[in-house]
Design a protein around this motif. Structure first.
Motif, PDB file in Angstrom:
ATOM      1  N   GLY A 172       0.793  -1.228   0.000  1.00  0.00           N
ATOM      2  CA  GLY A 172       0.000   0.000   0.000  1.00  0.00           C
ATOM      3  C   GLY A 172       0.821   1.273   0.000  1.00  0.00           C
ATOM      4  O   GLY A 172       0.612   2.168  -0.836  1.00  0.00           O
ATOM      5  N   ARG A 173       1.755   1.384   0.926  1.00  0.00           N
ATOM      6  CA  ARG A 173       2.551   2.606   1.011  1.00  0.00           C
ATOM      7  C   ARG A 173       3.424   2.824  -0.228  1.00  0.00           C
ATOM      8  O   ARG A 173       3.469   3.935  -0.764  1.00  0.00           O
ATOM      9  N   PRO A 174       4.152   1.795  -0.701  1.00  0.00           N
ATOM     10  CA  PRO A 174       4.957   2.024  -1.907  1.00  0.00           C
ATOM     11  C   PRO A 174       4.129   2.410  -3.124  1.00  0.00           C
ATOM     12  O   PRO A 174       4.547   3.265  -3.904  1.00  0.00           O
ATOM     13  N   ILE A 175       2.958   1.784  -3.290  1.00  0.00           N
ATOM     14  CA  ILE A 175       2.116   2.151  -4.432  1.00  0.00           C
ATOM     15  C   ILE A 175       1.673   3.608  -4.317  1.00  0.00           C
ATOM     16  O   ILE A 175       1.685   4.360  -5.308  1.00  0.00           O
ATOM     17  N   ALA A 176       1.308   4.031  -3.121  1.00  0.00           N
ATOM     18  CA  ALA A 176       0.896   5.426  -2.930  1.00  0.00           C
ATOM     19  C   ALA A 176       2.039   6.380  -3.276  1.00  0.00           C
ATOM     20  O   ALA A 176       1.820   7.431  -3.902  1.00  0.00           O
ATOM     21  N   GLN A 177       3.251   6.022  -2.890  1.00  0.00           N
ATOM     22  CA  GLN A 177       4.406   6.878  -3.196  1.00  0.00           C
ATOM     23  C   GLN A 177       4.676   6.927  -4.696  1.00  0.00           C
ATOM     24  O   GLN A 177       4.974   7.987  -5.256  1.00  0.00           O
ATOM     25  N   LEU A 178       4.570   5.775  -5.367  1.00  0.00           N
ATOM     26  CA  LEU A 178       4.794   5.740  -6.810  1.00  0.00           C
ATOM     27  C   LEU A 178       3.717   6.527  -7.554  1.00  0.00           C
ATOM     28  O   LEU A 178       4.009   7.230  -8.531  1.00  0.00           O
ATOM     29  N   LEU A 179       2.472   6.418  -7.121  1.00  0.00           N
ATOM     30  CA  LEU A 179       1.400   7.189  -7.740  1.00  0.00           C
ATOM     31  C   LEU A 179       1.619   8.688  -7.545  1.00  0.00           C
ATOM     32  O   LEU A 179       1.378   9.488  -8.454  1.00  0.00           O
ATOM     33  N   THR A 180       2.088   9.061  -6.365  1.00  0.00           N
ATOM     34  CA  THR A 180       2.382  10.469  -6.103  1.00  0.00           C
ATOM     35  C   THR A 180       3.490  10.966  -7.015  1.00  0.00           C
ATOM     36  O   THR A 180       3.415  12.073  -7.575  1.00  0.00           O
ATOM     37  N   GLN A 181       4.530  10.144  -7.197  1.00  0.00           N
ATOM     38  CA  GLN A 181       5.619  10.528  -8.098  1.00  0.00           C
ATOM     39  C   GLN A 181       5.134  10.661  -9.534  1.00  0.00           C
ATOM     40  O   GLN A 181       5.707  11.422 -10.319  1.00  0.00           O
ATOM     41  N   ALA A 182       4.065   9.913  -9.875  1.00  0.00           N
ATOM     42  CA  ALA A 182       3.487  10.012 -11.218  1.00  0.00           C
ATOM     43  C   ALA A 182       2.496  11.169 -11.319  1.00  0.00           C
ATOM     44  O   ALA A 182       1.794  11.296 -12.332  1.00  0.00           O
TER      45      ALA A 182
END
Length: 298
Positions: A172-182
């Motif tokens: 959950g946390r890594p996906i949220a960070q990657l989406l934010t970077q996108a």
């Protein structure tokens, strides 16, 4: 409207082909084929299947597979010594310690002992921190696979409203960070979120990673939304066992714009991304520019 099925098996095959091409490119430049070391402790049946699949995929991409199968009574010190030797081995580009470990072993110091440059699972504190800081590093395989699927389905994610249900350190946390970077606008939901269904209905991208079978109902999904179902849950109905996701698939299918099935969605991408991370690690070790992966239609 019926949702587009994001076929993880087909996308994973495309990624594995790109990985194999990158391996050929390395060897043509005189570099050795990347080596992935997998460590399995004990005789957990599911872990044995996972390791077997990883070994097969590694060899299929033209890479070297190094297996270390240790007995269930392996000590913490012995496991840490093996990890240290793999860190020092110049033929090993990636190290994966298959989890879960037997109960008498503590996984935290084992993960911490892996060299961040060889941490192809993206679990060391350094790689976690680099992801949080937006710096280059090795990204956890399942979140990376989710992002590649979203890129293939939607292209530019800038400004899109995304909801991640689940805040685990693994997904959950890594996906949220990657989406934010996108440049997506990201909300992370969890067990304390008020009106979770309402939050879901506002999302153009919904990532379910909560680990509860059929938790997300069809009427939670905004028409045309892209749904990435990370959950893998075993249920038994009428004496027959089957795997289902965190999303009620049959309910979501006529509403969503695109959706990953379970099984056959995110799962196959995880192993393909493990291979991709190993190739990236090999490029960086040799001072080469690491490849960038894309599953968009040509």
């Amino acid at each position: 409207m019926t949702a587009r099925i994001l076929d993880g098996k087909a996308f994973a095959a495309k990624l594995r082909a790109q990985v194999a091409d990158a391996v050929v490119g390395l060897t043509k430049r005189g570099r050795p084929a990347p080596g992935l070391a997998v460590v399995l402790v004990g005789d957990d049946a599911a872990s044995q299947v996972y390791v077997r699949n990883k070994v097969k995929a590694t060899e299929g991409a033209g890479m070297r597979s190094i297996e270390h199968r240790l007995p269930a009574d392996t000590t913490q010190d012995a496991l840490l010594q093996l990890v240290a030797s793999l860190n020092d081995d110049p033929t090993v580009d990636g190290i994966l310690v298959q989890l879960p470990l037997p109960r008498h072993l503590d996984s935290a110091p084992v993960i911490a002992a892996i060299s961040p440059a060889k941490d192809v699972d993206g679990l060391t504190i350094e790689n976690v921190g680099r992801l949080a800081a937006g710096l280059p590093g090795l990204v956890p395989c399942t979140p990376l696979g989710c992002m590649l699927l979203l890129d293939a389905a939607l292209g530019d994610l800038a400004g899109k409203r995304a909801l991640v249900i689940g805040r685990s350190a693994l997904v959950g946390r890594p996906i949220a960070q990657l989406l934010t970077q996108a440049n997506a606008t990201v909300t992370v939901a969890h067990s304390k979120t008020r009106d979770l269904a309402g939050e879901a209905r506002r999302a153009e991208i919904l990532v379910a990673a909560i680990g509860q079978a059929d938790f997300v109902r069809g009427d939670w999904i905004a028409p045309g939304a892209t749904v990435i179902d990370v959950g893998i849950n075993r249920i038994v109905e009428n004496g027959t066992a089957r795997l289902v996701g965190d999303v009620a698939y049959d309910e979501a299918l006529p509403v969503a714009g695109a959706i990953t099935p379970v099984p056959g969605g995110v799962g196959p991408m995880t192993i393909a991304c493990l291979l991709a991370n190993t190739v990236v690690a090999a490029h960086r070790r040799h001072g080469d520019v690491a490849p960038r992966w894309s599953l968009k239609e040509d």
